[in-house]
Structures are given as structure tokens and as C-alpha cells.
Motif scaffolding. Structure first.
Motif, PDB file in Angstrom:
ATOM      1  N   ILE A 229      51.621  25.961  41.862  1.00  0.00           N
ATOM      2  CA  ILE A 229      52.255  26.070  43.181  1.00  0.00           C
ATOM      3  C   ILE A 229      53.552  25.278  43.182  1.00  0.00           C
ATOM      4  O   ILE A 229      53.588  24.106  42.783  1.00  0.00           O
ATOM      5  CB  ILE A 229      51.297  25.559  44.269  1.00  0.00           C
ATOM      6  CG1 ILE A 229      50.049  26.467  44.312  1.00  0.00           C
ATOM      7  CG2 ILE A 229      51.976  25.505  45.628  1.00  0.00           C
ATOM      8  CD1 ILE A 229      48.878  25.872  45.046  1.00  0.00           C
ATOM      9  N   VAL A 230      54.620  25.934  43.611  1.00  0.00           N
ATOM     10  CA  VAL A 230      55.945  25.323  43.670  1.00  0.00           C
ATOM     11  C   VAL A 230      56.523  25.565  45.056  1.00  0.00           C
ATOM     12  O   VAL A 230      56.621  26.716  45.507  1.00  0.00           O
ATOM     13  CB  VAL A 230      56.888  25.909  42.594  1.00  0.00           C
ATOM     14  CG1 VAL A 230      58.277  25.292  42.715  1.00  0.00           C
ATOM     15  CG2 VAL A 230      56.331  25.670  41.197  1.00  0.00           C
ATOM     16  N   ASP A 231      56.872  24.488  45.736  1.00  0.00           N
ATOM     17  CA  ASP A 231      57.490  24.586  47.065  1.00  0.00           C
ATOM     18  C   ASP A 231      56.687  25.467  48.010  1.00  0.00           C
ATOM     19  O   ASP A 231      57.232  26.318  48.733  1.00  0.00           O
ATOM     20  CB  ASP A 231      58.925  25.125  46.942  1.00  0.00           C
ATOM     21  CG  ASP A 231      59.829  24.197  46.150  1.00  0.00           C
ATOM     22  OD1 ASP A 231      59.590  22.980  46.163  1.00  0.00           O
ATOM     23  OD2 ASP A 231      60.773  24.698  45.493  1.00  0.00           O
ATOM     24  N   GLY A 232      55.380  25.288  47.995  1.00  0.00           N
ATOM     25  CA  GLY A 232      54.538  25.974  48.965  1.00  0.00           C
ATOM     26  C   GLY A 232      54.190  27.402  48.637  1.00  0.00           C
ATOM     27  O   GLY A 232      53.563  28.087  49.458  1.00  0.00           O
ATOM     28  N   LYS A 233      54.581  27.879  47.443  1.00  0.00           N
ATOM     29  CA  LYS A 233      54.239  29.239  47.053  1.00  0.00           C
ATOM     30  C   LYS A 233      53.648  29.270  45.654  1.00  0.00           C
ATOM     31  O   LYS A 233      53.875  28.365  44.841  1.00  0.00           O
ATOM     32  CB  LYS A 233      55.468  30.153  47.127  1.00  0.00           C
ATOM     33  CG  LYS A 233      55.930  30.446  48.550  1.00  0.00           C
ATOM     34  CD  LYS A 233      56.687  31.753  48.612  1.00  0.00           C
ATOM     35  CE  LYS A 233      56.949  32.174  50.054  1.00  0.00           C
ATOM     36  NZ  LYS A 233      57.539  33.522  50.121  1.00  0.00           N
ATOM     37  N   ILE A 234      52.902  30.314  45.367  1.00  0.00           N
ATOM     38  CA  ILE A 234      52.257  30.462  44.071  1.00  0.00           C
ATOM     39  C   ILE A 234      53.272  31.012  43.083  1.00  0.00           C
ATOM     40  O   ILE A 234      53.729  32.152  43.209  1.00  0.00           O
ATOM     41  CB  ILE A 234      51.032  31.387  44.174  1.00  0.00           C
ATOM     42  CG1 ILE A 234      49.996  30.775  45.129  1.00  0.00           C
ATOM     43  CG2 ILE A 234      50.415  31.620  42.794  1.00  0.00           C
ATOM     44  CD1 ILE A 234      48.862  31.717  45.490  1.00  0.00           C
ATOM     45  N   ALA A 235      53.640  30.177  42.100  1.00  0.00           N
ATOM     46  CA  ALA A 235      54.624  30.579  41.098  1.00  0.00           C
ATOM     47  C   ALA A 235      53.962  31.208  39.878  1.00  0.00           C
ATOM     48  O   ALA A 235      54.541  32.068  39.223  1.00  0.00           O
ATOM     49  CB  ALA A 235      55.465  29.375  40.672  1.00  0.00           C
ATOM     50  N   GLU A 236      52.756  30.767  39.558  1.00  0.00           N
ATOM     51  CA  GLU A 236      52.008  31.302  38.425  1.00  0.00           C
ATOM     52  C   GLU A 236      50.562  31.492  38.848  1.00  0.00           C
ATOM     53  O   GLU A 236      49.981  30.636  39.525  1.00  0.00           O
ATOM     54  CB  GLU A 236      52.073  30.360  37.218  1.00  0.00           C
ATOM     55  CG  GLU A 236      53.477  30.150  36.671  1.00  0.00           C
ATOM     56  CD  GLU A 236      53.510  29.133  35.539  1.00  0.00           C
ATOM     57  OE1 GLU A 236      52.429  28.856  34.963  1.00  0.00           O
ATOM     58  OE2 GLU A 236      54.596  28.610  35.249  1.00  0.00           O
ATOM     59  N   LEU A 237      49.992  32.625  38.458  1.00  0.00           N
ATOM     60  CA  LEU A 237      48.589  32.914  38.739  1.00  0.00           C
ATOM     61  C   LEU A 237      47.959  33.445  37.457  1.00  0.00           C
ATOM     62  O   LEU A 237      48.368  34.483  36.944  1.00  0.00           O
ATOM     63  CB  LEU A 237      48.441  33.931  39.876  1.00  0.00           C
ATOM     64  CG  LEU A 237      47.047  34.115  40.476  1.00  0.00           C
ATOM     65  CD1 LEU A 237      47.149  34.746  41.866  1.00  0.00           C
ATOM     66  CD2 LEU A 237      46.126  34.975  39.602  1.00  0.00           C
ATOM     67  N   THR A 238      46.995  32.704  36.934  1.00  0.00           N
ATOM     68  CA  THR A 238      46.255  33.139  35.751  1.00  0.00           C
ATOM     69  C   THR A 238      44.823  33.403  36.165  1.00  0.00           C
ATOM     70  O   THR A 238      44.132  32.488  36.631  1.00  0.00           O
ATOM     71  CB  THR A 238      46.287  32.075  34.645  1.00  0.00           C
ATOM     72  OG1 THR A 238      47.655  31.737  34.356  1.00  0.00           O
ATOM     73  CG2 THR A 238      45.613  32.599  33.378  1.00  0.00           C
ATOM     74  N   GLY A 239      44.411  34.655  36.042  1.00  0.00           N
ATOM     75  CA  GLY A 239      43.058  35.019  36.409  1.00  0.00           C
ATOM     76  C   GLY A 239      42.167  35.124  35.185  1.00  0.00           C
ATOM     77  O   GLY A 239      42.585  35.638  34.145  1.00  0.00           O
ATOM     78  N   PHE A 240      40.950  34.616  35.309  1.00  0.00           N
ATOM     79  CA  PHE A 240      39.962  34.711  34.234  1.00  0.00           C
ATOM     80  C   PHE A 240      38.780  35.543  34.729  1.00  0.00           C
ATOM     81  O   PHE A 240      38.182  35.224  35.762  1.00  0.00           O
ATOM     82  CB  PHE A 240      39.475  33.327  33.811  1.00  0.00           C
ATOM     83  CG  PHE A 240      40.527  32.492  33.138  1.00  0.00           C
ATOM     84  CD1 PHE A 240      40.693  32.544  31.763  1.00  0.00           C
ATOM     85  CD2 PHE A 240      41.351  31.662  33.882  1.00  0.00           C
ATOM     86  CE1 PHE A 240      41.668  31.774  31.137  1.00  0.00           C
ATOM     87  CE2 PHE A 240      42.321  30.889  33.269  1.00  0.00           C
ATOM     88  CZ  PHE A 240      42.488  30.953  31.889  1.00  0.00           C
ATOM     89  N   ASP A 241      38.478  36.605  34.011  1.00  0.00           N
ATOM     90  CA  ASP A 241      37.327  37.424  34.349  1.00  0.00           C
ATOM     91  C   ASP A 241      36.065  36.592  34.163  1.00  0.00           C
ATOM     92  O   ASP A 241      35.739  36.190  33.047  1.00  0.00           O
ATOM     93  CB  ASP A 241      37.302  38.663  33.453  1.00  0.00           C
ATOM     94  CG  ASP A 241      36.144  39.595  33.770  1.00  0.00           C
ATOM     95  OD1 ASP A 241      35.380  39.306  34.710  1.00  0.00           O
ATOM     96  OD2 ASP A 241      36.000  40.620  33.073  1.00  0.00           O
ATOM     97  N   ALA A 242      35.373  36.306  35.254  1.00  0.00           N
ATOM     98  CA  ALA A 242      34.203  35.436  35.197  1.00  0.00           C
ATOM     99  C   ALA A 242      32.913  36.179  35.526  1.00  0.00           C
ATOM    100  O   ALA A 242      31.864  35.550  35.682  1.00  0.00           O
ATOM    101  CB  ALA A 242      34.380  34.269  36.160  1.00  0.00           C
ATOM    102  N   ALA A 243      32.985  37.504  35.642  1.00  0.00           N
ATOM    103  CA  ALA A 243      31.789  38.271  35.974  1.00  0.00           C
ATOM    104  C   ALA A 243      30.719  38.066  34.906  1.00  0.00           C
ATOM    105  O   ALA A 243      30.966  38.285  33.718  1.00  0.00           O
ATOM    106  CB  ALA A 243      32.133  39.756  36.107  1.00  0.00           C
TER     107      ALA A 243
END
Length: 334
Positions: A309-323
Motif C-alpha cells: 500500500i502506497v499513499d492510501g492505495k494498493i500498489a501491488e497485489l499478489t494473490g496466492f491460490d489457497a483453496a
């Protein structure tokens, strides 16, 4: 130097080695488990592999216990064993290097990357061991682009802060070769890390900010309400997004990211009943997303979204399949 003049852990370890009793050996070495596991994780980028290699480290230490004379600190000796265990592991595996991403423009994939649960970090850490700048996912991924021995040099020199002579002794290299490997590693790291994150030796930070915690709450709330506009508003328009295992990192607009999730089936009927838990991994804010599908009485762990999170916004999102994979001590169902 006689045993009674050795520092506490070293003298206790030698006494345990001479007794051939595993109980005092375990008592002395166990206190190093968490920091050694972080070290193995940096080498391998995989939480499960790091656990295995930490256990291998203690097994090797037990088998080699009589070779420890107290000339080096016990901690240094254990790090040497852990590093060599990781190098031996990497030598035997041909699937532990980044590969070109399947999607155009996605760069490279580290398909074996796993998040590291903050609850398993050392409870009383040295800053050099768990500095946030050196355990975030982008840093861990960048390290994977280094050849294994160069990777080891970089970690002990620039992460742990060891002098060149100590690194050379630990890795059984010469000081000039350590210096040369470190210079090459720094060049690669600067090529791989996003441009705004080149100073991995900056003062360590540990705690999440109030701003980060607020964005995570808003992100989870948008999921639970299926509010796509609110979700879009939380994302930067140059979002760096990756879903693992799968595509490499992409730079996408906020709207394109959300549209892509919807076209993949999320937030549509049958994939719109969410519950979320806030957590932290790799010293980063994260959300565990649970989905309840039609006919199922429970919400089941679906994805772990790790956010930068940078300056109140999501700059990077890494999702991991956890099913089907209850990672990180999270409940499998809600």
C-alpha cells in the motif's frame, strides 16, 4: 580457550555434544530455529521448503556436533550449515529458478513462491533478520534471480550485514570472490526490484501503519459487499498484480484488474458470498478471502491477497491460490 571461558551458548553446546544427549542439544539450538528458517526462506522463497531445510540443518548439526570447537559463534556455525543445506537442495532441483511467464509482458514467474507467516518470525528479532524491506515479496522474488551461491553471498553480506571475511569463511570462499559475487548480485537486484525500492539496507520497519490497516479493512469490506466500484477505487492505476501459481507480475489499470477478476468468474452468482480475515505475511498487510459456494454451509479459504500500500492505495497485489491449502495457521473454513 577452555570451555569455561566460552560464551554461554557455545559452552552449553559443547557440553551437550560431549554428553551425546539430544535433549540439551535441542534446548541450546532451538532458540535459533525461527531466524534460521527465515534465512532458508530467503534462499528458497518457499515456506514449506524452508521448514524442511531448517530441520535438515538441525539434523546435520547433531551429526557434526563433535566438529564444533567454539572457534566461531554457534549462530555462525548454524548459519553455515543452513546455507549449505539450501545450496545442496537447490543443486538437486531444476524447478527452483524463475521461468518466463506465459502471458506476454508478465516478465518472470517464481512458481514455487509461498508467503511467510509473520507469526513464525523470531519473537525477539535482530533487525537484520526480519527487516521488512528484506522479507517483502518483491525482495524475495528478486533474490531468486541470483545464482544460488551468489544468492547466499548477497544474503549474508547485505541482509545479515556480515563482514566479507566472515561471509568468506562461512561460504568457504575467498574474500575477493565474495566481494565480486556481491557486486554482481547488487546489479541484478537493482534490475529486478521495482525502481522505487532499491534501498534494501534502509532502516528496518516492522509494524503496519494505520493507513495500511485502514486500506485492508476497506478491501475486505468491498469484497464482502461485492462493491466493485469501491474495490476499483482502492487500486492504483499502475497496479502490479500477480496470481500464484500462475501468471507473472502484470502492470494493469484498476478497472482492467477488476474486469479481469469478474471475467474470470469472481463476484458473479455462485462466487459472490465472501468473508475475510485480516492477517500479515512477509511483514506486509494481507487479507484471507473465504468463499461460500451454493449448497456449502461454510465459507472456505480461497485466496490470500498480499498487499503493498502506497499513499492510501494498493500498489501491488499478489494473490496466492489457497483453496484446499490451509496455510499460515489460518482456519480452513469460517
Amino acid at each position: 580457550m577452555t570451555d569455561d571461558r566460552l560464551p554461554g551458548d557455545e559452552a552449553a553446546f559443547i557440553a551437550a555434544a560431549r554428553s551425546n544427549d539430544p535433549a540439551p542439544f535441542t534446548l541450546v539450538t532451538e532458540r535459533y530455529r525461527r531466524e534460521l528458517q527465515v534465512h532458508c526462506y530467503r534462499m528458497l522463497a518457499n515456506y514449506e521448503d524452508a521448514q524442511d531445510m531448517t530441520q535438515e540443518t538441525f539434523l546435520r548439526a547433531w551429526n557434526k556436533r563433535e566438529s564444533f570447537k567454539g572457534h566461531a559463534a554457534l549462530r555462525t556455525w548454524l548459519y553455515r550449515i543452513a546455507t549449505n543445506a539450501c545450496l545442496d537442495f537447490l543443486e538437486k532441483r531444476n524447478d527452483r529458478t524463475p521461468v518466463p511467464a506465459e502471458l506476454p509482458g508478465a516478465g518472470w514467474e517464481v512458481r514455487y513462491l509461498q508467503p511467510y507467516p509473520d507469526r513464525m518470525l523470531p519473537e525477539d528479532p535482530q533487525d537484520s533478520v526480519v527487516a521488512r524491506e528484506t522479507i517483502e515479496l518483491a525482495f524475495i522474488v528478486a533474490v531468486q534471480h541470483l545464482p544460488p551461491r551468489q544468492r547466499a553471498v548477497f544474503i549474508v553480506r547485505d541482509v545479515l550485514g556480515w563482514p566479507a571475511s566472515k561471509a568468506a569463511d562461512t561460504l568457504e570462499l575467498t574474500v575477493p570472490s565474495v566481494t565480486s559475487a556481491l557486486q554482481r548480485a547488487r546489479v541484478t537486484m537493482r534490475e529486478q526490484l521495482p525502481g522505487h525500492r532499491l534501498d534494501w539496507r534502509s532502516p528496518a520497519t516492522h509494524e503496519l501503519s494505520d493507513d495500511e490497516r485502514g486500506v485492508v479493512r476497506s478491501y475486505m469490506d468491498a469484497h464482502e459487499r461485492n462493491d466493485l466500484d469501491a474495490l476499483t477505487a482502492l487500486l492504483r492505476d499502475d497496479l502490479r498484480f500477480a496470481m500464484l501459481p500462475g501468471s507473472g507480475a502484470l502492470i494493469v489499470t484498476a478497472r482492467d484488474a477488476v474486469d479481469g477478476w469478474v471475467s474470470g468468474g469472481l463476484f458473479r452468482r455462485g462466487h459472490d458470498d465472501w468473508r475475510c480475515i485480516a492477517t500479515t505475511v512477509n511483514r506486509m498487510p494481507a487479507a484471507a478471502l473465504y468463499l461460500r459456494t451454493p449448497g456449502d454451509p461454510e465459507h472456505r479459504l480461497y485466496t490470500i491477497a498480499v498487499l503493498r500500500i502506497v499513499d492510501g492505495k494498493i500498489a501491488e497485489l499478489t494473490g496466492f491460490d489457497a483453496a484446499g491449502t490451509p496455510w499460515l495457521g489460518l482456519p480452513a473454513t469460517l
